[in-house]
Write a protein that holds these residues in place. Sequence first.
Motif, short mmCIF file in Angstrom:
data_model
loop_
_atom_site.label_atom_id
_atom_site.label_comp_id
_atom_site.label_asym_id
_atom_site.label_seq_id
_atom_site.Cartn_x
_atom_site.Cartn_y
_atom_site.Cartn_z
N TRP A 13 -7.75 -6.59 -2.53
CA TRP A 13 -7.47 -5.72 -1.07
C TRP A 13 -7.97 -6.41 0.10
O TRP A 13 -9.07 -7.01 -0.15
N VAL A 14 -7.27 -6.34 1.13
CA VAL A 14 -7.86 -7.03 2.45
C VAL A 14 -7.45 -5.95 3.50
O VAL A 14 -6.70 -5.22 3.43
N TRP A 15 -8.44 -5.96 4.51
CA TRP A 15 -8.12 -5.18 6.04
C TRP A 15 -7.67 -6.53 6.76
O TRP A 15 -8.29 -7.43 6.81
N PHE A 53 -5.09 -1.65 5.37
CA PHE A 53 -5.69 -1.98 4.39
C PHE A 53 -4.66 -2.20 3.20
O PHE A 53 -3.94 -1.18 2.91
N SER A 84 1.04 -1.05 -0.16
CA SER A 84 0.06 -0.02 0.05
C SER A 84 0.80 1.20 0.29
O SER A 84 1.85 1.09 0.89
N THR A 101 -14.39 -4.96 0.45
CA THR A 101 -13.44 -4.06 0.06
C THR A 101 -13.10 -4.30 -1.53
O THR A 101 -13.96 -5.02 -1.90
N TYR A 102 -12.37 -3.71 -1.94
CA TYR A 102 -12.00 -3.85 -3.54
C TYR A 102 -11.31 -4.89 -3.83
O TYR A 102 -10.61 -5.66 -2.74
N ARG A 156 -2.56 -4.81 -0.16
CA ARG A 156 -2.80 -5.86 -1.21
C ARG A 156 -2.01 -7.15 -0.73
O ARG A 156 -0.81 -6.85 -0.51
N TRP A 212 -14.28 -7.61 6.13
CA TRP A 212 -14.89 -6.20 5.47
C TRP A 212 -14.96 -6.57 4.24
O TRP A 212 -13.96 -6.79 3.45
#
Length: 100
Positions: A38-40, A59, A15, A34-35, A61, A32
């Motif tokens: 991508w992950v939280w 947040f 990121s 997300t796009y 990749r 959550w």
Amino acid sequence: MPKAGDLVQVTRAASVQFVEPIRCRVVRVLDWITYDGWVWLDVYQLDGKGDAVARRSIFVRPGGLRVLRPAPAPRPDPGRRATGSGAASRRVVPNPGQRS
């Protein structure tokens, strides 16, 4: 995809907000929305000695994370008896309050 217990280095590849790399211990991957790609992550940020200094949600990749050390394999609980196919595992122990 990282998993709980992994030690990861988070850099700009994960990121753009991480100009200075940080080391983290993954607590869990958050579910959550997300796009795509991508992950939280819920993580503990570590200092140079490996001590946790902050708990953060980041947040990132996953492909940009560098796994420094994967999570250790779970160890068997010494308090639990292993189940198997031997006679000991099939033995019936009577209930002391029950009449035969």
